[in-house]
Design a protein around this motif. Structure first.
Motif, PDB file in Angstrom:
ATOM      1  N   PHE A 114       0.820  -1.209   0.000  1.00 60.26           N
ATOM      2  CA  PHE A 114       0.000   0.000   0.000  1.00 60.26           C
ATOM      3  C   PHE A 114       0.858   1.265   0.000  1.00 60.26           C
ATOM      4  O   PHE A 114       0.571   2.232  -0.705  1.00 60.26           O
ATOM      5  N   PHE A 115       1.925   1.259   0.796  1.00 59.84           N
ATOM      6  CA  PHE A 115       2.843   2.399   0.870  1.00 59.84           C
ATOM      7  C   PHE A 115       3.383   2.754  -0.515  1.00 59.84           C
ATOM      8  O   PHE A 115       3.427   3.917  -0.906  1.00 59.84           O
ATOM      9  N   LYS A 116       3.772   1.733  -1.260  1.00 57.08           N
ATOM     10  CA  LYS A 116       4.314   1.936  -2.602  1.00 57.08           C
ATOM     11  C   LYS A 116       3.236   2.465  -3.539  1.00 57.08           C
ATOM     12  O   LYS A 116       3.474   3.377  -4.329  1.00 57.08           O
ATOM     13  N   GLU A 117       2.035   1.905  -3.461  1.00 60.74           N
ATOM     14  CA  GLU A 117       0.921   2.383  -4.280  1.00 60.74           C
ATOM     15  C   GLU A 117       0.658   3.864  -4.012  1.00 60.74           C
ATOM     16  O   GLU A 117       0.441   4.643  -4.943  1.00 60.74           O
ATOM     17  N   MET A 118       0.663   4.242  -2.743  1.00 63.72           N
ATOM     18  CA  MET A 118       0.386   5.636  -2.369  1.00 63.72           C
ATOM     19  C   MET A 118       1.481   6.579  -2.872  1.00 63.72           C
ATOM     20  O   MET A 118       1.180   7.651  -3.390  1.00 63.72           O
ATOM     21  N   ARG A 119       2.741   6.191  -2.712  1.00 66.93           N
ATOM     22  CA  ARG A 119       3.852   7.043  -3.158  1.00 66.93           C
ATOM     23  C   ARG A 119       3.826   7.238  -4.668  1.00 66.93           C
ATOM     24  O   ARG A 119       3.973   8.342  -5.171  1.00 66.93           O
ATOM     25  N   ILE A 120       3.650   6.149  -5.405  1.00 64.43           N
ATOM     26  CA  ILE A 120       3.646   6.241  -6.867  1.00 64.43           C
ATOM     27  C   ILE A 120       2.379   6.948  -7.350  1.00 64.43           C
ATOM     28  O   ILE A 120       2.433   7.786  -8.253  1.00 64.43           O
ATOM     29  N   GLY A 121       1.251   6.663  -6.703  1.00 68.54           N
ATOM     30  CA  GLY A 121       0.011   7.355  -7.043  1.00 68.54           C
ATOM     31  C   GLY A 121       0.117   8.852  -6.799  1.00 68.54           C
ATOM     32  O   GLY A 121      -0.343   9.668  -7.604  1.00 68.54           O
ATOM     33  N   GLY A 122       0.751   9.233  -5.690  1.00 65.73           N
ATOM     34  CA  GLY A 122       0.962  10.645  -5.385  1.00 65.73           C
ATOM     35  C   GLY A 122       1.848  11.317  -6.416  1.00 65.73           C
ATOM     36  O   GLY A 122       1.607  12.454  -6.830  1.00 65.73           O
ATOM     37  N   TYR A 123       2.896  10.611  -6.837  1.00 66.03           N
ATOM     38  CA  TYR A 123       3.790  11.132  -7.877  1.00 66.03           C
ATOM     39  C   TYR A 123       3.012  11.367  -9.171  1.00 66.03           C
ATOM     40  O   TYR A 123       3.134  12.416  -9.803  1.00 66.03           O
ATOM     41  N   MET A 124       2.196  10.400  -9.564  1.00 64.75           N
ATOM     42  CA  MET A 124       1.427  10.516 -10.805  1.00 64.75           C
ATOM     43  C   MET A 124       0.397  11.650 -10.711  1.00 64.75           C
ATOM     44  O   MET A 124       0.214  12.406 -11.668  1.00 64.75           O
ATOM     45  N   MET A 125      -0.232  11.779  -9.560  1.00 63.60           N
ATOM     46  CA  MET A 125      -1.205  12.858  -9.353  1.00 63.60           C
ATOM     47  C   MET A 125      -0.513  14.219  -9.471  1.00 63.60           C
ATOM     48  O   MET A 125      -1.046  15.140 -10.110  1.00 63.60           O
ATOM     49  N   LYS A 126       0.660  14.338  -8.881  1.00 59.42           N
ATOM     50  CA  LYS A 126       1.424  15.590  -8.971  1.00 59.42           C
ATOM     51  C   LYS A 126       1.729  15.933 -10.428  1.00 59.42           C
ATOM     52  O   LYS A 126       1.596  17.092 -10.832  1.00 59.42           O
ATOM     53  N   GLN A 127       2.133  14.946 -11.208  1.00 57.27           N
ATOM     54  CA  GLN A 127       2.438  15.187 -12.620  1.00 57.27           C
ATOM     55  C   GLN A 127       1.199  15.664 -13.381  1.00 57.27           C
ATOM     56  O   GLN A 127       1.280  16.572 -14.217  1.00 57.27           O
ATOM     57  N   LYS A 128       0.056  15.068 -13.073  1.00 56.60           N
ATOM     58  CA  LYS A 128      -1.207  15.480 -13.715  1.00 56.60           C
ATOM     59  C   LYS A 128      -1.568  16.911 -13.333  1.00 56.60           C
ATOM     60  O   LYS A 128      -1.968  17.711 -14.181  1.00 56.60           O
ATOM     61  N   LEU A 129      -1.419  17.223 -12.035  1.00 57.81           N
ATOM     62  CA  LEU A 129      -1.737  18.569 -11.565  1.00 57.81           C
ATOM     63  C   LEU A 129      -0.809  19.616 -12.183  1.00 57.81           C
ATOM     64  O   LEU A 129      -1.213  20.761 -12.381  1.00 57.81           O
ATOM     65  N   LEU A 130       0.416  19.205 -12.481  1.00 61.13           N
ATOM     66  CA  LEU A 130       1.368  20.109 -13.138  1.00 61.13           C
ATOM     67  C   LEU A 130       1.127  20.193 -14.638  1.00 61.13           C
ATOM     68  O   LEU A 130       1.818  20.929 -15.343  1.00 61.13           O
ATOM     69  N   GLY A 131       0.160  19.436 -15.121  1.00 63.54           N
ATOM     70  CA  GLY A 131      -0.199  19.480 -16.529  1.00 63.54           C
ATOM     71  C   GLY A 131       0.738  18.706 -17.447  1.00 63.54           C
ATOM     72  O   GLY A 131       0.729  18.906 -18.659  1.00 63.54           O
ATOM     73  N   ARG A 132       1.518  17.817 -16.877  1.00 66.58           N
ATOM     74  CA  ARG A 132       2.461  17.040 -17.687  1.00 66.58           C
ATOM     75  C   ARG A 132       1.751  15.829 -18.292  1.00 66.58           C
ATOM     76  O   ARG A 132       1.175  15.028 -17.575  1.00 66.58           O
ATOM     77  N   LYS A 133       1.811  15.725 -19.613  1.00 66.80           N
ATOM     78  CA  LYS A 133       1.204  14.577 -20.280  1.00 66.80           C
ATOM     79  C   LYS A 133       2.144  13.380 -20.288  1.00 66.80           C
ATOM     80  O   LYS A 133       1.721  12.238 -20.293  1.00 66.80           O
ATOM     81  N   ARG A 134       3.434  13.666 -20.317  1.00 67.97           N
ATOM     82  CA  ARG A 134       4.442  12.609 -20.323  1.00 67.97           C
ATOM     83  C   ARG A 134       5.451  12.874 -19.209  1.00 67.97           C
ATOM     84  O   ARG A 134       5.940  13.992 -19.052  1.00 67.97           O
ATOM     85  N   TYR A 135       5.766  11.820 -18.493  1.00 66.88           N
ATOM     86  CA  TYR A 135       6.722  11.925 -17.393  1.00 66.88           C
ATOM     87  C   TYR A 135       7.287  10.528 -17.120  1.00 66.88           C
ATOM     88  O   TYR A 135       6.646   9.518 -17.408  1.00 66.88           O
ATOM     89  N   PRO A 136       8.483  10.465 -16.575  1.00 69.01           N
ATOM     90  CA  PRO A 136       9.088   9.156 -16.318  1.00 69.01           C
ATOM     91  C   PRO A 136       8.449   8.487 -15.103  1.00 69.01           C
ATOM     92  O   PRO A 136       8.145   9.141 -14.108  1.00 69.01           O
ATOM     93  N   LEU A 137       8.245   7.197 -15.203  1.00 61.42           N
ATOM     94  CA  LEU A 137       7.712   6.424 -14.081  1.00 61.42           C
ATOM     95  C   LEU A 137       8.773   5.449 -13.545  1.00 61.42           C
ATOM     96  O   LEU A 137       8.890   5.247 -12.352  1.00 61.42           O
ATOM     97  N   VAL A 138       9.552   4.884 -14.463  1.00 63.41           N
ATOM     98  CA  VAL A 138      10.606   3.939 -14.087  1.00 63.41           C
ATOM     99  C   VAL A 138      11.882   4.277 -14.854  1.00 63.41           C
ATOM    100  O   VAL A 138      11.848   4.438 -16.071  1.00 63.41           O
ATOM    101  N   LEU A 139      12.980   4.388 -14.140  1.00 59.28           N
ATOM    102  CA  LEU A 139      14.288   4.542 -14.771  1.00 59.28           C
ATOM    103  C   LEU A 139      14.902   3.159 -14.905  1.00 59.28           C
ATOM    104  O   LEU A 139      15.042   2.435 -13.916  1.00 59.28           O
TER     105      LEU A 139
END
Length: 167
Positions: free
Chosen positions: A5-30
């Protein structure tokens, strides 16, 4: 294995932040490959055909951390070759975990049991062990007998020490 759950929340929060910043493309995994070298010569692997100049190149720990910082992705997958051959792999992983990166260390597990002391169990680290099927099929695929049994032994040892392991 379910995603914690912790991992889901952290990654979900990251993705939400990218959406709020209006980014259509962003890295998820290096996909970070600090080396190409491997301690097997599997029949179907194309990496063993690379020239020695490439196979012998190693990224430094600092280069790995700089790449992770520049990319900004919340997850770092470290495939190979066999990353456990890298002399600084423990230091590299510790630095990524300290940056709160979720690290997937991919391995064929021949060295895993021997190298477990380089790592500390963490919600940010899991080992991803590569198996090509059950014993006979796997050992044939990697062109060496006994590899499957060694990998299974390493998986058990890692789990006994508290590490998360995916196969």
């Amino acid at each position: 294995m379910a995603i914690p759950f912790f991992k889901e929340m952290r990654i979900g929060g990251y993705m939400m932040k990218q959406k709020l910043l209006g980014r259509k493309r962003y890295p998820l995994v290096l996909m970070l490959e600090p080396l190409f070298r491997c301690n097997l010569a599997c029949v179907g692997c194309g990496k063993i055909d690379y020239p020695d100049a490439i196979l012998n190149r190693r990224m430094s720990a600092q280069e790995c951390w700089d790449a992770a910082d520049e990319c900004g992705a919340p997850m770092v997958a470290i495939p190979g070759g066999e990353p456990l051959i890298h002399k600084e792999i423990g230091e590299i992983v510790r630095g990524l975990v300290a940056r709160n990166k979720f690290v997937s260390l991919c391995s064929i597990a021949l060295l895993l049991e021997k190298k477990l002391d380089l790592f500390e169990p963490s919600t940010y680290l899991f080992f991803s062990v590569h198996l090509d099927g059950l014993k006979d099929h796997h050992d044939k695929a990697v062109s060496q007998k006994g590899v499957f049994d060694r990998a299974v032994s390493a998986i058990k040892a890692a789990k006994a020490k508290g590490f998360a392991v995916n196969v």
